[in-house]
Design a protein around this motif. Structure first.
Motif, PDB file in Angstrom:
ATOM      1  N   GLY A  56       0.781  -1.228   0.000  1.00 30.15           N
ATOM      2  CA  GLY A  56       0.000   0.000   0.000  1.00 30.15           C
ATOM      3  C   GLY A  56       0.809   1.272   0.000  1.00 30.15           C
ATOM      4  O   GLY A  56       0.318   2.299  -0.413  1.00 30.15           O
ATOM      5  N   THR A  57       2.050   1.249   0.479  1.00 32.14           N
ATOM      6  CA  THR A  57       2.811   2.497   0.497  1.00 32.14           C
ATOM      7  C   THR A  57       3.370   2.793  -0.881  1.00 32.14           C
ATOM      8  O   THR A  57       3.145   3.840  -1.435  1.00 32.14           O
ATOM      9  CB  THR A  57       3.965   2.441   1.515  1.00 32.14           C
ATOM     10  OG1 THR A  57       4.837   1.372   1.174  1.00 32.14           O
ATOM     11  CG2 THR A  57       3.420   2.251   2.913  1.00 32.14           C
ATOM     12  N   ALA A  64       6.742   2.657  -9.269  1.00 37.98           N
ATOM     13  CA  ALA A  64       5.764   3.154 -10.230  1.00 37.98           C
ATOM     14  C   ALA A  64       4.426   2.440 -10.056  1.00 37.98           C
ATOM     15  O   ALA A  64       4.379   1.255  -9.749  1.00 37.98           O
ATOM     16  CB  ALA A  64       6.274   2.953 -11.653  1.00 37.98           C
ATOM     17  N   SER A  65       3.358   3.159 -10.290  1.00 40.41           N
ATOM     18  CA  SER A  65       2.030   2.566 -10.332  1.00 40.41           C
ATOM     19  C   SER A  65       1.805   2.023 -11.732  1.00 40.41           C
ATOM     20  O   SER A  65       2.518   2.363 -12.665  1.00 40.41           O
ATOM     21  CB  SER A  65       0.968   3.615 -10.026  1.00 40.41           C
ATOM     22  OG  SER A  65       1.131   4.131  -8.738  1.00 40.41           O
ATOM     23  N   THR A  66       0.806   1.178 -11.881  1.00 42.21           N
ATOM     24  CA  THR A  66       0.457   0.655 -13.199  1.00 42.21           C
ATOM     25  C   THR A  66      -0.800   1.354 -13.681  1.00 42.21           C
ATOM     26  O   THR A  66      -1.792   1.424 -12.964  1.00 42.21           O
ATOM     27  CB  THR A  66       0.223  -0.868 -13.132  1.00 42.21           C
ATOM     28  OG1 THR A  66       1.415  -1.483 -12.657  1.00 42.21           O
ATOM     29  CG2 THR A  66      -0.127  -1.423 -14.495  1.00 42.21           C
ATOM     30  N   GLU A 115       8.090  10.528  -6.790  1.00 39.89           N
ATOM     31  CA  GLU A 115       8.125   9.069  -6.785  1.00 39.89           C
ATOM     32  C   GLU A 115       9.304   8.509  -7.579  1.00 39.89           C
ATOM     33  O   GLU A 115       9.971   7.585  -7.134  1.00 39.89           O
ATOM     34  CB  GLU A 115       6.815   8.491  -7.336  1.00 39.89           C
ATOM     35  CG  GLU A 115       5.661   8.598  -6.388  1.00 39.89           C
ATOM     36  CD  GLU A 115       5.866   7.793  -5.115  1.00 39.89           C
ATOM     37  OE1 GLU A 115       6.295   6.632  -5.162  1.00 39.89           O
ATOM     38  OE2 GLU A 115       5.614   8.365  -4.041  1.00 39.89           O
ATOM     39  N   TYR A 116       9.567   9.053  -8.766  1.00 36.84           N
ATOM     40  CA  TYR A 116      10.671   8.546  -9.575  1.00 36.84           C
ATOM     41  C   TYR A 116      11.997   8.740  -8.843  1.00 36.84           C
ATOM     42  O   TYR A 116      12.828   7.843  -8.791  1.00 36.84           O
ATOM     43  CB  TYR A 116      10.719   9.219 -10.948  1.00 36.84           C
ATOM     44  CG  TYR A 116      11.907   8.775 -11.764  1.00 36.84           C
ATOM     45  CD1 TYR A 116      11.942   7.500 -12.307  1.00 36.84           C
ATOM     46  CD2 TYR A 116      13.002   9.607 -11.960  1.00 36.84           C
ATOM     47  CE1 TYR A 116      13.027   7.066 -13.029  1.00 36.84           C
ATOM     48  CE2 TYR A 116      14.096   9.179 -12.678  1.00 36.84           C
ATOM     49  CZ  TYR A 116      14.107   7.907 -13.216  1.00 36.84           C
ATOM     50  OH  TYR A 116      15.194   7.482 -13.922  1.00 36.84           O
ATOM     51  N   ASN A 175      16.612   6.660  -5.927  1.00 36.85           N
ATOM     52  CA  ASN A 175      17.423   6.651  -4.708  1.00 36.85           C
ATOM     53  C   ASN A 175      17.459   5.263  -4.067  1.00 36.85           C
ATOM     54  O   ASN A 175      18.478   4.862  -3.509  1.00 36.85           O
ATOM     55  CB  ASN A 175      16.912   7.675  -3.701  1.00 36.85           C
ATOM     56  CG  ASN A 175      17.136   9.100  -4.169  1.00 36.85           C
ATOM     57  OD1 ASN A 175      17.916   9.370  -5.075  1.00 36.85           O
ATOM     58  ND2 ASN A 175      16.411  10.024  -3.571  1.00 36.85           N
ATOM     59  N   ALA A 176      16.351   4.528  -4.136  1.00 37.48           N
ATOM     60  CA  ALA A 176      16.321   3.173  -3.577  1.00 37.48           C
ATOM     61  C   ALA A 176      17.148   2.210  -4.424  1.00 37.48           C
ATOM     62  O   ALA A 176      17.729   1.260  -3.906  1.00 37.48           O
ATOM     63  CB  ALA A 176      14.872   2.683  -3.481  1.00 37.48           C
ATOM     64  N   ALA A 177      17.232   2.444  -5.733  1.00 37.78           N
ATOM     65  CA  ALA A 177      17.930   1.525  -6.633  1.00 37.78           C
ATOM     66  C   ALA A 177      19.436   1.744  -6.658  1.00 37.78           C
ATOM     67  O   ALA A 177      20.188   0.804  -6.876  1.00 37.78           O
ATOM     68  CB  ALA A 177      17.366   1.656  -8.046  1.00 37.78           C
ATOM     69  N   ILE A 178      19.880   2.952  -6.443  1.00 38.81           N
ATOM     70  CA  ILE A 178      21.309   3.256  -6.594  1.00 38.81           C
ATOM     71  C   ILE A 178      22.191   2.389  -5.690  1.00 38.81           C
ATOM     72  O   ILE A 178      23.175   1.821  -6.165  1.00 38.81           O
ATOM     73  CB  ILE A 178      21.566   4.763  -6.419  1.00 38.81           C
ATOM     74  CG1 ILE A 178      21.060   5.494  -7.669  1.00 38.81           C
ATOM     75  CG2 ILE A 178      23.040   5.057  -6.181  1.00 38.81           C
ATOM     76  CD1 ILE A 178      21.109   6.991  -7.586  1.00 38.81           C
TER      77      ILE A 178
END
Length: 177
Positions: free
Chosen positions: A54-55, A60-62, A98-99, A104-107
């Protein structure tokens, strides 16, 4: 309630015969909770949150779309008869941040993957790598194979984490260094 209405203006596209016209149904949407306010749209759409409890921060949303042609449509080797429904999906962001949160989470994951790959390549390097892989001692070579297998397993685990996260981030991420 959602109902079809034929009031949508025609759209144009280009194919090998030049500019062509295609008609789409428009859809009337009336939310029963609204006081007879009706919205008209070309197609039906729905946005759903990512499967993260839910967070969905940083994911990305679909967005799912439905268009229905009322006239034939053809381009190159694709031909659609009248009254064809076209279903589309894409990734989208709920807000501008969001992007960046996804990036930042992927780096850190991408850096970990890069470092694991570098360690594996350094170990396998014929000039400067693990000398036990030269095969001069059977036991040392067998141990080195086990060490290399562990490095490959670790690299593959990190790669799977990156694919899982980056698959939910659009446009694709790139990092420097």
């Amino acid at each position: 309630a959602v109902t079809m209405d034929k009031k949508c203006p025609p759209s144009t596209y280009i194919n090998n015969r030049g500019e062509q016209v295609v008609d789409f149904n428009s859809w009337q949407y009336n939310d029963d909770n609204d006081n007879d306010e009706t919205a008209t749209t070309i197609g039906v759409w729905k946005s759903s949150l990512p499967p993260t409890g839910g967070t969905g921060n940083g994911c990305a949303s679909t967005l799912r779309l439905l268009l229905q042609t009322t006239s034939a449509l053809s381009r190159n080797d694709i031909a659609l008869p009248p009254n064809t429904r076209i279903y589309l999906t894409t990734q989208c962001w709920r807000d501008d941040g969001e992007y960046q949160r996804g990036k930042n989470a992927a780096i850190p994951l991408l850096r970990d993957l890069y470092e694991a790959q570098q360690l594996l390549e350094e170990t396998l390097n014929h000039e400067t790598g693990d000398r036990r892989l030269d095969g001069t001692d059977v036991m040392d070579t067998a141990k080195a194979y086990g060490d290399v297998a562990s490095l490959i397993l670790e690299r593959n685990r990190k790669r799977a984490k990156v694919k899982e996260l980056v698959g939910s981030v659009y446009p694709p991420l790139e990092i420097d260094g």
